[in-house]
Write a protein that holds these residues in place. Structure first.
Motif, PDB file in Angstrom:
ATOM      1  N   ALA A   8       0.822  -1.209   0.000  1.00 42.14           N
ATOM      2  CA  ALA A   8       0.000   0.000   0.000  1.00 42.14           C
ATOM      3  C   ALA A   8       0.860   1.266   0.000  1.00 42.14           C
ATOM      4  CB  ALA A   8      -0.937   0.000   1.207  1.00 42.14           C
ATOM      5  N   MET A   9       1.857   1.338   0.857  1.00 42.93           N
ATOM      6  CA  MET A   9       2.639   2.573   0.964  1.00 42.93           C
ATOM      7  C   MET A   9       3.513   2.807  -0.263  1.00 42.93           C
ATOM      8  SD  MET A   9       5.479   1.607   3.884  1.00 42.93           S
ATOM      9  CE  MET A   9       6.305   3.193   3.760  1.00 42.93           C
ATOM     10  N   THR A  10       3.876   1.748  -0.982  1.00 38.99           N
ATOM     11  CA  THR A  10       4.715   1.921  -2.172  1.00 38.99           C
ATOM     12  C   THR A  10       3.917   2.269  -3.416  1.00 38.99           C
ATOM     13  OG1 THR A  10       4.703  -0.494  -2.523  1.00 38.99           O
ATOM     14  CG2 THR A  10       6.568   0.436  -1.315  1.00 38.99           C
ATOM     15  N   ARG A  11       2.621   2.508  -3.261  1.00 42.32           N
ATOM     16  CA  ARG A  11       1.825   2.973  -4.407  1.00 42.32           C
ATOM     17  C   ARG A  11       1.957   4.478  -4.605  1.00 42.32           C
ATOM     18  NH1 ARG A  11       2.236  -1.012  -6.777  1.00 42.32           N
ATOM     19  NH2 ARG A  11       3.653  -1.487  -5.061  1.00 42.32           N
ATOM     20  N   ALA A  12       2.533   5.194  -3.636  1.00 45.08           N
ATOM     21  CA  ALA A  12       2.569   6.659  -3.669  1.00 45.08           C
ATOM     22  C   ALA A  12       3.747   7.161  -4.500  1.00 45.08           C
ATOM     23  CB  ALA A  12       2.666   7.209  -2.247  1.00 45.08           C
ATOM     24  N   LYS A  13       3.461   8.056  -5.439  1.00 39.40           N
ATOM     25  CA  LYS A  13       4.506   8.665  -6.269  1.00 39.40           C
ATOM     26  C   LYS A  13       4.968  10.013  -5.722  1.00 39.40           C
ATOM     27  CE  LYS A  13       2.416   8.691 -10.283  1.00 39.40           C
ATOM     28  NZ  LYS A  13       2.250   8.897 -11.736  1.00 39.40           N
ATOM     29  N   SER A  14       4.063  10.782  -5.092  1.00 37.58           N
ATOM     30  CA  SER A  14       4.433  12.127  -4.641  1.00 37.58           C
ATOM     31  C   SER A  14       4.077  12.391  -3.184  1.00 37.58           C
ATOM     32  CB  SER A  14       3.747  13.187  -5.513  1.00 37.58           C
ATOM     33  OG  SER A  14       4.190  13.100  -6.846  1.00 37.58           O
ATOM     34  N   ARG A  15       2.967  11.807  -2.705  1.00 34.69           N
ATOM     35  CA  ARG A  15       2.555  12.094  -1.335  1.00 34.69           C
ATOM     36  C   ARG A  15       1.922  10.867  -0.704  1.00 34.69           C
ATOM     37  NH1 ARG A  15      -2.112  16.161   1.031  1.00 34.69           N
ATOM     38  NH2 ARG A  15      -1.282  16.271   3.152  1.00 34.69           N
ATOM     39  N   LEU A  16       2.273  10.633   0.556  1.00 31.02           N
ATOM     40  CA  LEU A  16       1.681   9.552   1.348  1.00 31.02           C
ATOM     41  C   LEU A  16       1.070  10.175   2.591  1.00 31.02           C
ATOM     42  CD1 LEU A  16       1.239   6.507   1.909  1.00 31.02           C
ATOM     43  CD2 LEU A  16       3.473   6.491   3.048  1.00 31.02           C
ATOM     44  N   LEU A  17      -0.219   9.963   2.768  1.00 32.65           N
ATOM     45  CA  LEU A  17      -0.949  10.527   3.903  1.00 32.65           C
ATOM     46  C   LEU A  17      -1.513   9.378   4.725  1.00 32.65           C
ATOM     47  CD1 LEU A  17      -2.153  12.987   5.355  1.00 32.65           C
ATOM     48  CD2 LEU A  17      -4.025  12.961   3.699  1.00 32.65           C
ATOM     49  N   LEU A  18      -1.116   9.302   5.989  1.00 31.96           N
ATOM     50  CA  LEU A  18      -1.533   8.211   6.867  1.00 31.96           C
ATOM     51  C   LEU A  18      -2.447   8.777   7.938  1.00 31.96           C
ATOM     52  CD1 LEU A  18       2.053   7.679   6.755  1.00 31.96           C
ATOM     53  CD2 LEU A  18       0.825   5.537   6.496  1.00 31.96           C
ATOM     54  N   THR A  19      -3.637   8.187   8.082  1.00 35.22           N
ATOM     55  CA  THR A  19      -4.621   8.744   9.001  1.00 35.22           C
ATOM     56  C   THR A  19      -4.788   7.860  10.230  1.00 35.22           C
ATOM     57  OG1 THR A  19      -6.646   7.641   8.229  1.00 35.22           O
ATOM     58  CG2 THR A  19      -5.837   9.477   6.915  1.00 35.22           C
ATOM     59  N   THR A  20      -4.975   8.517  11.364  1.00 37.40           N
ATOM     60  CA  THR A  20      -5.286   7.821  12.612  1.00 37.40           C
ATOM     61  C   THR A  20      -6.367   8.604  13.341  1.00 37.40           C
ATOM     62  OG1 THR A  20      -3.480   8.996  13.722  1.00 37.40           O
ATOM     63  CG2 THR A  20      -3.000   6.786  12.902  1.00 37.40           C
ATOM     64  N   SER A  21      -7.023   7.930  14.268  1.00 33.14           N
ATOM     65  CA  SER A  21      -8.054   8.567  15.096  1.00 33.14           C
ATOM     66  C   SER A  21      -7.895   8.085  16.527  1.00 33.14           C
ATOM     67  CB  SER A  21      -9.458   8.211  14.593  1.00 33.14           C
ATOM     68  OG  SER A  21      -9.624   8.556  13.234  1.00 33.14           O
ATOM     69  N   GLY A  22      -8.182   8.966  17.473  1.00 35.96           N
ATOM     70  CA  GLY A  22      -8.125   8.559  18.872  1.00 35.96           C
ATOM     71  C   GLY A  22      -9.212   7.575  19.229  1.00 35.96           C
ATOM     72  N   ARG A  23     -10.385   7.727  18.555  1.00 34.87           N
ATOM     73  CA  ARG A  23     -11.511   6.822  18.775  1.00 34.87           C
ATOM     74  C   ARG A  23     -12.234   6.591  17.454  1.00 34.87           C
ATOM     75  NH1 ARG A  23     -13.287  10.621  22.096  1.00 34.87           N
ATOM     76  NH2 ARG A  23     -15.347  10.617  21.117  1.00 34.87           N
ATOM     77  N   ILE A  24     -12.720   5.384  17.286  1.00 34.46           N
ATOM     78  CA  ILE A  24     -13.646   5.084  16.196  1.00 34.46           C
ATOM     79  C   ILE A  24     -14.920   4.602  16.866  1.00 34.46           C
ATOM     80  CG2 ILE A  24     -14.105   3.720  14.131  1.00 34.46           C
ATOM     81  CD1 ILE A  24     -11.133   3.517  13.655  1.00 34.46           C
ATOM     82  N   GLY A  25     -15.978   5.426  16.797  1.00 38.84           N
ATOM     83  CA  GLY A  25     -17.161   5.154  17.597  1.00 38.84           C
ATOM     84  C   GLY A  25     -16.805   5.338  19.057  1.00 38.84           C
ATOM     85  N   ASP A  26     -17.159   4.362  19.886  1.00 34.02           N
ATOM     86  CA  ASP A  26     -16.829   4.424  21.308  1.00 34.02           C
ATOM     87  C   ASP A  26     -15.538   3.683  21.631  1.00 34.02           C
ATOM     88  OD1 ASP A  26     -19.131   5.874  21.909  1.00 34.02           O
ATOM     89  OD2 ASP A  26     -20.348   4.051  22.095  1.00 34.02           O
ATOM     90  N   GLU A  27     -14.883   3.168  20.614  1.00 39.52           N
ATOM     91  CA  GLU A  27     -13.711   2.327  20.854  1.00 39.52           C
ATOM     92  C   GLU A  27     -12.427   3.130  20.705  1.00 39.52           C
ATOM     93  OE1 GLU A  27     -11.716  -1.645  18.853  1.00 39.52           O
ATOM     94  OE2 GLU A  27     -13.896  -1.491  18.991  1.00 39.52           O
ATOM     95  N   PRO A  28     -11.603   3.235  21.752  1.00 41.10           N
ATOM     96  CA  PRO A  28     -10.314   3.927  21.624  1.00 41.10           C
ATOM     97  C   PRO A  28      -9.369   3.120  20.747  1.00 41.10           C
ATOM     98  CG  PRO A  28     -10.497   2.870  23.771  1.00 41.10           C
ATOM     99  CD  PRO A  28     -11.831   2.701  23.099  1.00 41.10           C
ATOM    100  N   THR A  29      -8.473   3.797  20.050  1.00 40.94           N
ATOM    101  CA  THR A  29      -7.546   3.118  19.150  1.00 40.94           C
ATOM    102  C   THR A  29      -6.117   3.535  19.455  1.00 40.94           C
ATOM    103  OG1 THR A  29      -7.657   4.847  17.469  1.00 40.94           O
ATOM    104  CG2 THR A  29      -9.283   3.076  17.312  1.00 40.94           C
ATOM    105  N   ASN A  30      -5.193   2.698  19.034  1.00 35.37           N
ATOM    106  CA  ASN A  30      -3.766   2.984  19.121  1.00 35.37           C
ATOM    107  C   ASN A  30      -3.169   2.945  17.722  1.00 35.37           C
ATOM    108  OD1 ASN A  30      -3.518   3.115  22.033  1.00 35.37           O
ATOM    109  ND2 ASN A  30      -3.876   0.896  22.021  1.00 35.37           N
ATOM    110  N   PRO A  31      -2.148   3.753  17.455  1.00 42.49           N
ATOM    111  CA  PRO A  31      -1.527   3.728  16.128  1.00 42.49           C
ATOM    112  C   PRO A  31      -1.013   2.332  15.782  1.00 42.49           C
ATOM    113  CG  PRO A  31      -0.780   5.649  17.364  1.00 42.49           C
ATOM    114  CD  PRO A  31      -1.548   4.787  18.323  1.00 42.49           C
ATOM    115  N   SER A  32      -1.017   2.019  14.502  1.00 44.10           N
ATOM    116  CA  SER A  32      -0.511   0.728  14.032  1.00 44.10           C
ATOM    117  C   SER A  32       0.962   0.563  14.388  1.00 44.10           C
ATOM    118  CB  SER A  32      -0.679   0.630  12.518  1.00 44.10           C
ATOM    119  OG  SER A  32       0.090  -0.432  11.994  1.00 44.10           O
ATOM    120  N   PRO A  33       1.364  -0.621  14.822  1.00 42.67           N
ATOM    121  CA  PRO A  33       2.798  -0.852  15.084  1.00 42.67           C
ATOM    122  C   PRO A  33       3.645  -0.720  13.825  1.00 42.67           C
ATOM    123  CG  PRO A  33       1.555  -2.918  15.150  1.00 42.67           C
ATOM    124  CD  PRO A  33       0.553  -1.819  15.107  1.00 42.67           C
TER     125      PRO A  33
END
Length: 696
Positions: A664-689
């Motif tokens: 997925a990340m090697t598909r980018a030619k000029s810009r790579l934007l990675l998104t995270t959220s503190g919560r999705i719905g009521d569930e807290p999340t942690n960044p991907s390892p």
């Protein structure tokens, strides 16, 4: 002789092209120039043989086949074009089937495959008592399961001509070692659920599945009726028969060299077919691919074949590794190399970026999923407004459900985008039931007003019956549904609540059982909670928790894409912006569904869709992005539990998830934007390892 002095080849590519005439494994990372390296290799071998060499070049997709054929038409390679047969394995196998059978018929669609089970192949299960009884109770669902089982067993290397229990057990052991055994767990669980197995043990499964498989294959041969997978399976058997009978091709017709592209994506059946072609022609083999891009294990492919070719092909291979990346920005090459180095089961490779350009890499984080969604939407609008010629942005998800909120938003705001219909839950029967349920919930909120106006809704009973059919996995039996509907109509309920009160008094059988009304009372409790949910988000959440038929079901995912990846987690969070405006939410869902277009599948060979692919914004899963590149890549929800998926527990599974992140990340030619959220719905999340591993 062809001079390579002016050929566009780096030193590593030249070493491969000029290598001795032997079996070779060429490891070619993304952007390393493998295609022209392959063709120059063929050109060199052709010259060395004095024009006698003959090549079979096997591609994984028809799009790759067409690209290679086009290159062979260029001035550089025109002289070897007549000596090169570029084909997919399906295409090559179908040639053998047509030669071996009179008027073979091909059943391509799921519907046609199920009809094969019901009709021409009915003898394969009717004499197996557990399957015959299961077919009586599950006449709609069992043919799907058996059709998928038949093809899956072929894909995974089962051989009906061996047909012994020992062979079958050996295959199970091999599949366990390859990490592919889960592909048989799904049909095993379905057969157990339908009562066709005594228990969930593999012995019980083989007692039923093996005779069915052997019988079905024999009947296919007798009647010359085949599926897409049979192009390879029966093509392989036809070639194996020639090999056994020593029907070797003449020297002029013999294939001297077989070159297999994307070798990391082949499955056990593919491997058997390639080896049989090679043995029959006494060909040299060149295996081309990249173990770091092996992402199709869910389709039966195994990276082990390219990692350990001597073990699985029983012949030695000289390895060449291309090292220069001509496509990706320097920092993408470096960070993707850091990431993939965490995989233990891989070949170590030096990755050198030719480009000195740096991609813009950004992390976009929101306190909640909705915050992140708004920010991404702003990014999309800015990208589209810039109108950079030819530039495309891709929103890449790990799960299909992640794409739904963006499809709704983009359709609502009339931002041009494309999303392939074969990826979307919008087209599934279960999604239609979800939409229907939301419409009923909206009507429920309007009932007090309708009553004041003296309007009596004529569909109250029909609506309640439709909801009852969704509470459990399967619809009510027709006789039971008719009896229940008749009971409800006797009271002539004017509201849904009145119908639910009548429902609680029903004492007839449900699912073939009498339980003193326990089941229908449970129905009423569940439906009342849904019909009185205060807003759109809570109504969707109640469907998720109360309707078993709307939860994840891999056994039925082949027939209904919704069940492979139910969208509730994202849909409920996104629906929070609508409050209690059910009508607006339903209207936006309808509008989003109307934007679906017919786009190329994994092969990407539908030329009629080219105009759609030129749209500026693309929504797709990371699996679908392989082989494509975009100006800007947005990787959605890069959080633990999604990248990698929560169900990835073993080291092998985690490594497969890491390979997908790498692709997925090697598909980018000029810009790579990675998104995270503190919560999705009521569930807290942690960044991907994976973010830390790649130093992103």
């Amino acid at each position: 002789m062809t001079s390579l002095a002016n050929a566009p080849l780096d030193e590593v590519q030249k070493r491969f092209v000029l290598a001795p005439d032997e079996d070779i494994r060429l490891l070619a990372p993304a952007g390393s120039g493998k295609t022209h390296s392959l063709l120059y290799r063929c050109l060199e071998l052709f010259d060395q043989s004095g024009g006698m060499a003959r090549f079979l070049i096997v591609t994984f997709t028809r799009a790759a086949r067409d690209e290679l054929r086009a290159r062979l038409g260029s001035a550089s390679f025109g002289q070897i074009a007549p000596a090169c047969d570029v084909v997919t394995l399906n295409g090559y196998g179908w040639r053998q089937v047509r030669n071996a059978f009179t008027n073979p018929r091909l059943s391509a669609s799921d519907f046609d495959r199920q009809n094969l089970i019901r009709g021409p192949l009915s003898g394969s299960w009717s004499e197996i008592e557990p399957l015959r009884a299961a077919m009586e109770s599950q006449p709609i669902n069992l043919p799907r399961v058996l059709a998928n089982l038949l093809d899956t067993m072929k894909t995974l290397g089962f051989d009906h001509e061996a047909g012994t229990l020992r062979h079958a057990n050996d295959r199970l052991d091999a599949l366990e070692e390859l990490g592919l055994i889960d592909l048989l767990n799904e049909p095993k669980e379905k057969l157990l659920e339908f009562g066709a197995l005594e228990n969930g043990r593999w012995e019980s499964f083989l007692d039923v599945a093996l005779p069915f498989f052997v019988n079905a294959c024999k009947q296919q041969q007798t009647q010359a009726v085949f599926t897409l997978e049979d192009q390879k399976y029966f093509g392989w058997l036809a070639l194996r028969r020639k090999l056994k009978e020593e029907q070797f091709p003449s020297s002029g017709d013999s294939i001297t060299h077989i070159l297999v592209d994307e070798f990391q994506d082949i499955n056990p059946l593919d491997l058997s077919l390639v080896l049989t072609i090679a043995d029959l022609n006494r060909s040299k083999l060149t295996l081309v691919g990249d173990d770091d891009q092996a992402i199709f294990e869910w389709r039966g492919a195994a990276p082990d074949f390219i990692l350990y070719p001597r073990q699985h092909l029983n012949r030695p291979f000289e390895t060449h590794i291309l090292t220069r990346n001509y496509r990706c920005p320097r920092n993408i090459v470096e960070k993707s190399a850091r990431l993939i180095a965490f995989n233990r089961r891989r070949e170590k490779k030096e990755m050198i970026a030719v480009s000195k350009a740096e991609a813009q890499i950004d992390r976009l984080n929101g306190e909640t999923f909705l915050d992140t969604t708004r920010q991404i939407t702003d990014e999309i609008k800015a990208f589209v407004a810039a109108q950079e010629p030819g530039a495309r942005m891709a929103l890449l998800s790990r799960k299909r459900a992640q794409l739904i909120p963006y499809q709704i938003l983009l359709a609502r705001d009339e931002i041009p985008f494309c999303a392939a219909e074969d990826l979307h839950v919008f087209l599934s029967d279960t999604f239609d039931r979800l939409l229907s349920a939301l419409r009923i919930r909206h009507i429920a909120s309007q009932m007090p007003v309708l009553a004041q106006m003296g309007i009596r809704l004529p569909t109250v009973v029909d609506d309640i019956m439709a909801l009852c059919n969704s509470v459990q996995r399967f619809p009510l039996r027709k006789a039971e549904a008719d009896a229940l509907a008749s009971h409800l109509r006797r009271g002539q309920p004017a509201t849904y609540d009145a119908a639910l009160e009548a429902l609680e008094t029903y004492s007839g059988p449900i699912r073939g059982k009498l339980d003193d009304g326990k089941t229908v009372k449970d129905f009423a409790i569940r439906l009342r909670k849904f019909l009185h949910s205060p807003d759109v988000s809570s109504s969707i959440e109640s469907l998720q928790t109360l309707y078993r038929g709307f939860q994840q079901d891999y056994g039925r995912s082949q027939e209904d894409i919704f069940l492979a990846d139910p969208p509730f987690f994202y849909l409920a969070a996104f629906a929070g912006t609508y409050g209690a405006d059910f009508q607006k939410f339903i209207d936006d869902l309808d509008k989003a569904k109307a934007t679906l277009v017919k786009l190329p599948g994994m092969d990407g060979d539908d030329e009629s869709a080219n105009a759609e692919w030129r749209k500026p914004v693309h929504l797709m899963t990371a699996l679908r992005a392989k082989g494509r590149e975009f100006h800007t890549v947005v990787m959605l929800d890069v959080v633990d539990g999604i990248w990698p998926l929560r169900r990835a527990k073993t080291e092998r599974q985690i490594e497969g998830e890491r390979r997908l992140f790498y692709v997925a990340m090697t598909r980018a030619k000029s810009r790579l934007l990675l998104t995270t959220s503190g919560r999705i719905g009521d569930e807290p999340t942690n960044p991907s390892p994976f973010l830390a591993e790649a130093d992103l």
